[in-house]
Motif scaffolding. Structure first.
Motif, short mmCIF file in Angstrom:
data_model
loop_
_atom_site.label_atom_id
_atom_site.label_comp_id
_atom_site.label_asym_id
_atom_site.label_seq_id
_atom_site.Cartn_x
_atom_site.Cartn_y
_atom_site.Cartn_z
N GLU A 202 41.96 40.14 33.55
CA GLU A 202 43.27 39.61 33.17
C GLU A 202 44.03 40.67 32.38
O GLU A 202 43.52 41.21 31.40
CB GLU A 202 43.11 38.33 32.36
N LYS B 292 33.55 43.13 32.97
CA LYS B 292 34.01 42.14 33.95
C LYS B 292 33.80 42.64 35.38
O LYS B 292 33.46 41.85 36.27
CB LYS B 292 35.47 41.77 33.69
N ASN C 12 30.18 42.15 36.17
CA ASN C 12 29.84 40.73 36.34
C ASN C 12 30.62 40.05 37.46
O ASN C 12 30.51 38.84 37.64
CB ASN C 12 30.05 39.97 35.03
N ASN C 13 31.44 40.85 38.16
CA ASN C 13 32.27 40.33 39.24
C ASN C 13 33.18 39.19 38.76
O ASN C 13 33.35 38.18 39.44
CB ASN C 13 31.41 39.85 40.40
N GLU C 14 33.76 39.39 37.57
CA GLU C 14 34.68 38.42 37.00
C GLU C 14 36.11 38.96 37.12
O GLU C 14 36.32 40.18 37.09
CB GLU C 14 34.36 38.16 35.53
N PRO C 15 37.11 38.09 37.24
CA PRO C 15 38.49 38.58 37.34
C PRO C 15 38.94 39.25 36.06
O PRO C 15 38.61 38.81 34.95
CB PRO C 15 39.29 37.30 37.61
N GLY D 253 37.48 44.71 41.72
CA GLY D 253 37.48 43.28 41.45
C GLY D 253 38.89 42.73 41.41
O GLY D 253 39.88 43.46 41.46
#
Length: 318
Positions: A205, A197, A200-203, A263
């Protein structure tokens, strides 16, 4: 039993741990047959498996298992159709696929005359919320997820077959393995999920406040433990982990430091089936298997990150 020259069946051999185990067994001189469902893989995995015998089938229904068991000396059971986070939503499916599938396997092994098995159980779920840390193998088994309940049931049936029918069954209660080939991102594998993540520059959780403590063990260390367990002439149960606990927040901080990536992090409500704090006592594995982890969490994460970068830079195969 000497692994070199043996015919070994790896159930789930194209999965995360199965790939690490199959490669090590091959390097140790075993003849390896992997059994797995049909699926597509990147070219690097196909090249890693090109010298293996592959049988495709359905573990849940038993299709192909009889053929896979023919002539083998040892079975590694690494198959699971569920993950801890989703198992409570459908425990009937969990039982019908994983428990009944394993009972069918044991019947087929008995019919085929195969007398040795190594089973990948779960050191992170079978104990539930532990009464003491680190958790020894003698700790009561009180899982709080269907995934853990089924793992315990399989362990009990393996013990039953060992006592009544002479099956040599070694059970490895593996903590939280991580490393290359871990593809169930988001469903299982905190370290792989965080790294992917961030890349991929995703948040990211996190369930709860990030204080839950887990035991993390590098995949190649797990593969060595599996090979050593397969060489035993008697049954046993062993914790396989690092022997140390790290919070989710610690893991995230370490990964950020090593990757240089930062991130967004979202903290979600705590889940009741999540064990709050657990890590394993691995002294029995040290003494009886002659095993101990070679990689600390920092070393394992650094190696994982290095391998990921190299794989991303590798040219595509035509």
């Amino acid at each position: 039993m000497n692994i070199a020259g043996s015919k070994v069946l790896v159930l789930g051999g194209k999965g995360f741990l199965g790939r690490h185990l199959s490669e090590l067994l091959l390097a140790e001189g075993a003849s390896v047959r992997i059994f797995d469902r049909a699926r597509s893989h990147p070219a690097d995995q196909e090249s890693a498996c090109k010298h293996l015998e592959v049988i495709q089938g359905d573990f849940v229904e038993g299709h192909g298992l009889s053929q896979a068991l023919d002539g083998v000396d040892l079975v590694y059971h690494l198959v699971s159709s569920t993950v801890p986070s989703g198992s409570n939503a459908n425990p009937i499916e969990d039982v019908s696929s994983n428990l009944i599938g394993t009972l069918r396997l044991l019947d087929m092994m008995r019919y085929s005359g195969v007398k040795r098995i190594v089973y990948a159980s779960s050191g992170g779920t079978v104990y539930g919320n532990p009464r003491s840390l680190p958790v020894p193998e003698a700790h009561p088994l009180q899982p709080i997820s269907s995934y853990g309940v089924v793992k315990v049931a399989v362990e009990n049936y393996l013990h039953l077959q060992s006592e009544l029918n002479g099956l040599t069954a070694n059970i490895l209660r593996i903590s939280n393995p991580y490393g290359m080939h871990q593809n169930r991102i988001g469903a299982q594998g905190v370290i792989a999920t965080f790294v992917r993540k961030l890349m991929n520059n995703e948040p990211i959780e996190i369930w709860g406040d990030g204080s839950v403590v887990r035991d993390y063990v590098y995949a190649t260390d797990v593969a060595r433990a599996l090979v050593l367990a397969g060489q035993r002439s008697q049954s046993g149960v062993f914790n396989i982990g690092s022997g140390m606990g790290h919070s989710i927040n610690e893991v995230l901080r370490l990964i950020r430091e090593q990757t240089g990536l930062d991130g967004e992090v979202r903290y979600l409500p705590h889940r009741r089936f999540d064990v709050q704090r657990t890590y394993l006592d691995i002294e029995r594995a040290r003494v009886e298997l002659g095993w101990q982890p070679r990689y600390s969490l920092e070393e394992g994460c650094a190696r994982y990150w290095h391998l990921l970068l190299n794989s991303a830079r590798a040219p595509a195969l035509s």
